[in-house]
Design an enzyme around this catalytic site. Structure first.
Site, PDB file in Angstrom:
ATOM      1  N   LYS A 116       0.854  -1.175  -0.055  1.00 14.32           N
ATOM      2  CA  LYS A 116       0.007  -0.024  -0.142  1.00 14.32           C
ATOM      3  C   LYS A 116       0.970   0.891   0.049  1.00 14.32           C
ATOM      4  CE  LYS A 116      -4.450  -1.524   1.625  1.00 14.32           C
ATOM      5  NZ  LYS A 116      -5.446  -1.552   2.505  1.00 14.32           N
ATOM      6  N   LYS A 198      -4.893 -10.905  -7.134  1.00 16.73           N
ATOM      7  CA  LYS A 198      -6.111 -11.202  -6.409  1.00 16.73           C
ATOM      8  C   LYS A 198      -7.120 -10.301  -6.960  1.00 16.73           C
ATOM      9  CE  LYS A 198      -7.515  -9.761  -2.201  1.00 16.73           C
ATOM     10  NZ  LYS A 198      -7.841  -9.592  -0.816  1.00 16.73           N
ATOM     11  N   LYS A 201     -11.428  -4.912  -4.864  1.00 15.15           N
ATOM     12  CA  LYS A 201     -12.438  -4.050  -5.268  1.00 15.15           C
ATOM     13  C   LYS A 201     -11.772  -2.352  -5.320  1.00 15.15           C
ATOM     14  CE  LYS A 201     -13.404  -3.740  -0.114  1.00 15.15           C
ATOM     15  NZ  LYS A 201     -12.635  -4.017   0.599  1.00 15.15           N
TER      16      LYS A 201
END
Ligand code: TRP
Length: 333
Positions: A116, A198, A201
């Site tokens: 992140k 993966k 969203k």
């Protein structure tokens, strides 16, 4: 004696950021109903979402929407405590304490933090670094036994266990040390565009199927899903990640073994495979969407449910927090 009789506590959380995907559903939500004989808490982790910049109105909307999705997916909000993290101040309070029992070194080794910080290089904030400690607080406040999560969250459950053991080592048995529960073959649904990654969203819309996607969107997205050029339907995630991902979705939703799914599809083209996956996904999601529409239409009832459940959660959380405050030496009145 009492211990053997004690019902297990199950805790899990999802961030109300982005659309909930088929990956979240298969990897997490769908399994939540497996824990019928436990005391379950399902937390809308809204505080966690603030580690990445959010649009306030969107965040509010998504939080209510996620609560309705939980219920629509079959979680009974009277049996399960479905609530919003920020409605129970004990999460943030325990996080502060646990911060003082967590090392910079171990937090900097978290893969999610590294990922992140790369993705949001302009906003590497202290909350992003501290994310695992808040998550540990979520879990430990409720004396949780089992944490159902996707594989990507395993490391966070491990650091939670480390923190709990460290704390217990100093102060005695304050926290239950939780176990992660990672559903085996089905844990990971991959991106439709980059099947090595993966399904997420936070990626562009066309790379995932959202739980609330309309049938035509589902068909369109699956039609465009990346496959490969050898044309053979075979389960081989290493060399055929796209096709294997489609097969995984199909076998999970049809409740078949991979062998059964592959032999049913053998010899067909990718077009037929995508068609079969579309039909299975639509069949699974349609009844959920119908329930969702009813629930979201009655905001008063939804809010009342969240209020009631925040009270229930807070009553449990307070017990642990009080014990922690006492153990560390905070002055009690
Ligand atoms: N970090 C989790 C995720 O992104 C969400 C989460 C927050 C969570 N608190 C939790 C999961 C506690 C399990 C237990 O998926």
């Amino acid at each position: 004696m009492e211990n053997a009789e004690k019902r297990k506590v199950v805790f899990s959380g999802i961030q109300p950021s982005g659309n909930i995907t088929l990956g979240n559903y298969i990897g997490a939500l769908r399994n939540f109903t497996l824990f019928d004989d436990a005391d379950c808490l399902y937390c809308l982790a809204d505080l966690h979402t603030l580690t990445v910049r959010q649009n306030p109105a969107e965040l509010r909307r998504r939080t209510a929407s996620l609560a309705a999705i939980y219920v629509a997916c079959g979680l009974d909000p009277d049996k399960n405590i479905i609530y919003c993290q920020s409605h129970v101040p004990a999460h943030a309070e325990l996080a502060w304490i646990l911060n003082c029992y967590t090392y910079m070194g171990e937090l900097s080794r978290m893969t999610q933090f590294k990922d992140k910080s790369q993705k949001h290089a302009d906003n590497i904030n202290a909350g992003l670094f501290d994310y695992p400690v808040l998550m540990a607080s979520d879990i430990l406040l409720y004396q949780t036994d089992i944490v159902p999560v996707g594989v990507d969250q395993k490391q966070h459950v491990e650091i939670c266990r480390d923190i709990a053991q460290r704390f217990n080592g100093i102060y005695g048995d304050v926290f239950t040390v939780p176990e992660p529960y990672i559903p085996k073959a089905t844990a990971k649904i991959m991106s439709l565009a980059e099947p090595e990654r993966k399904m997420s969203k936070s990626d562009p819309e066309d790379t995932y199927i959202a739980i609330l996607d309309k049938p035509e969107d589902i068909r369109r997205k699956l039609k465009r899903a990346v496959t490969d050029s050898d044309g053979e339907i075979r389960f081989d995630p290493e060399t055929k990640p796209g096709v294997s991902n489609l097969l995984t979705i199909l076998s999970v939703l049809k409740k078949e073994t991979m062998k059964e799914t592959v032999s049913a599809m053998q010899g067909l083209g990718y077009g037929a495979l995508k068609e079969a996956v579309s039909e299975a996904v639509i069949a699974e999601l349609t009844p959920i969407q119908q329930r969702y529409n009813e629930i979201i239409a009655d905001k008063d009832a939804l809010n009342a449910m969240l209020g009631r459940n925040a009270e229930r959660a807070y009553a449990l959380a307070r017990r642990t927090l009080r014990k922690v405050y006492k153990k560390v030496g905070l002055y009690q009145l």
